[in-house]
Design an enzyme around this catalytic site. Structure first.
Site, PDB file in Angstrom:
ATOM      1  N   ASP A  13       0.824  -1.210  -0.102  1.00 58.66           N
ATOM      2  CA  ASP A  13      -0.011   0.089  -0.089  1.00 58.66           C
ATOM      3  C   ASP A  13       0.808   1.107  -0.026  1.00 58.66           C
ATOM      4  OD1 ASP A  13      -2.453   1.395   0.123  1.00 58.66           O
ATOM      5  OD2 ASP A  13      -2.366   1.492   2.346  1.00 58.66           O
ATOM      6  N   ASP A 127      -3.083   2.484  -5.859  1.00 59.19           N
ATOM      7  CA  ASP A 127      -2.161   2.713  -4.908  1.00 59.19           C
ATOM      8  C   ASP A 127      -1.844   1.442  -4.172  1.00 59.19           C
ATOM      9  OD1 ASP A 127      -4.516   2.931  -3.552  1.00 59.19           O
ATOM     10  OD2 ASP A 127      -3.932   4.485  -2.244  1.00 59.19           O
ATOM     11  N   GLU A 128      -2.417   0.242  -4.598  1.00 55.04           N
ATOM     12  CA  GLU A 128      -2.245  -1.005  -3.745  1.00 55.04           C
ATOM     13  C   GLU A 128      -2.291  -2.270  -4.684  1.00 55.04           C
ATOM     14  OE1 GLU A 128      -5.174  -2.469  -1.134  1.00 55.04           O
ATOM     15  OE2 GLU A 128      -6.956  -0.938  -1.814  1.00 55.04           O
TER      16      GLU A 128
END
Length: 396
Positions: A13, A127-128
């Site tokens: 993350d 974003d992950e």
């Protein structure tokens, strides 16, 4: 499937991703409370050419926070909060606009860096990601004093590669499954690295609140609280039959398994998207009649951006829909299935306009969105014939 003890899944993350990307552009704001949201551009001082940053206390509008730096979060500011409410908590925080093109660029950079070390990746958003590390060279290396030494080394290499490629930090949780890894990536933020085995669950996981488990939402959390189950350990100790009576057979069993850290889901390297959408929340409420021209322009821009997304991802779609949120927060959606699949912006705009004609347009709007469903891989050659575009594009 490998035995659970041999499987290593990571959840990566990025730390305060949008805000961190903006701090690369504006390093003078590092360490400050910064909020990302809205559309206003950063102005430049006429004399010096230096950026002039807006303070949150000076904001007036209907925007919401997309993300915030950790100093801002410490003041109670969080994503999804209205900017006006956030201004009451952190009036001196700096406000920066969103730049999704830049965020997507950095997203591609960090995912490419990870893939150079561990190519089995499940993309979970901008974003992950999940990463299957089980077959990555070096994972089996061990130290008598630290049986997970190889795991830590590989995870540290991934973190270093991400920082070298982007200048950004990330947090990684590495465990035998996706559920625990998602939870652990948040334990030592920012720039964290948490490695956990099944035997660590009672000491590291059970003391945590049940809401930390991905899949236990606000309603389930509230209901668990009324049953006296506030920690994951308390949930783990509950009788499965008791949970099934209160939450149903399937979800009750899942709650019991999740509390014990059980999750057999594989890392899925490819998943066809069900839909693509674009939406925008207005700085101020706009009226369909009084602000007709502005709304029409925004509507067209959303359709064009949606068409760009379809082009970039290699899809065409059959069903187009719209989403309206009114000033009383009531939401209305409409959709229509077209005769042929398309990703042409004019065609999308035309049929989205037809959807719009079926929605109430008698009060001010906070949000406008356009969505394409029924996606299939294609180049758009089976699109609608050009004579459909003879109609005028409806405004509001």
């Amino acid at each position: 499937m490998k035995p659970l003890t041999l499987r290593w899944i990571a959840h990566l993350d990025m730390d305060a991703f949008y805000a961190s990307v903006e701090l690369l552009r504006y390093p003078q704001l590092k360490g400050e409370a910064v909020v990302i949201g809205g559309r206003r551009r950063v102005a430049l001082d006429e004399a010096s050419g230096e950026p002039v940053f807006e303070r949150l206390r000076d904001y007036a509008g209907r925007g919401v926070i997309t993300t915030a730096t950790y100093p801002a979060r410490a003041m109670g500011v969080h994503s999804g909060m209205g900017l006006m409410k956030a201004a009451q908590l952190a009036p001196d925080a700096y406000l920066l606009p969103l730049d999704f093109d830049r965020y997507r660029h950095f997203s591609r950079l960090f995912k490419s860096a990870v893939a150079s070390i561990a190519p089995v990746i499940e993309d979970r958003g901008i974003d992950e990601i999940y990463i299957d590390l089980s077959e990555v060279p070096g994972m089996q290396a061990s130290d008598p004093a630290d049986p997970c030494a190889g795991v830590r080394d590989v995870a540290a290499r991934i973190k270093a590669a991400v920082r070298a490629a982007t200048g950004l930090s990330c947090s990684i949780g590495v465990t035998p499954n996706k559920l625990l890894s998602k939870l652990c990536s948040d334990l030592e933020k920012p720039d964290g690295l948490t490695v956990l085995t099944a035997s660590d669950v009672p000491a590291r996981i059970w003391p945590l609140p049940v809401a930390r488990v991905n899949g236990i939402g606000p309603k389930a959390n509230e209901r668990l609280h009324t049953l006296g189950l506030d920690t994951i350990g308390q949930l783990a100790a509950a009788d499965p039959a008791f949970l099934q009576r209160h939450f149903g057979t399937r979800y009750g069993q899942w709650l019991h398994d999740a509390a014990h850290g059980r999750d057999e889901r594989p890392v899925v390297t490819w998943r066809e998207p069900k839909s693509l959408s674009r939406e925008t929340t207005f700085e101020r409420d706009l009226h369909p009649r009084e602000d007709r021209l502005q709304l029409g322009q925004l509507f067209t821009q959303l359709c064009e951006r949606l068409a760009d997304d379809l082009q970039r991802k290699g899809y065409v779609g059959r069903t187009v829909g719209i989403k309206l949120r009114y000033d009383d927060f009531h939401i209305v959606t409409r959709s229509i299935t077209m005769p042929a699949a398309t990703r042409d912006p004019q065609v999308i705009r035309l049929w989205a306009g037809r959807c719009l004609k079926t929605a109430p347009l008698d009060r001010r709007l906070r949000l406008l969105g356009v969505k394409m469903e029924g996606l299939i891989k294609g180049d758009g050659r089976a699109e609608l014939e050009a004579d459909h575009l003879g109609e005028s594009l409806p405004l509001f």
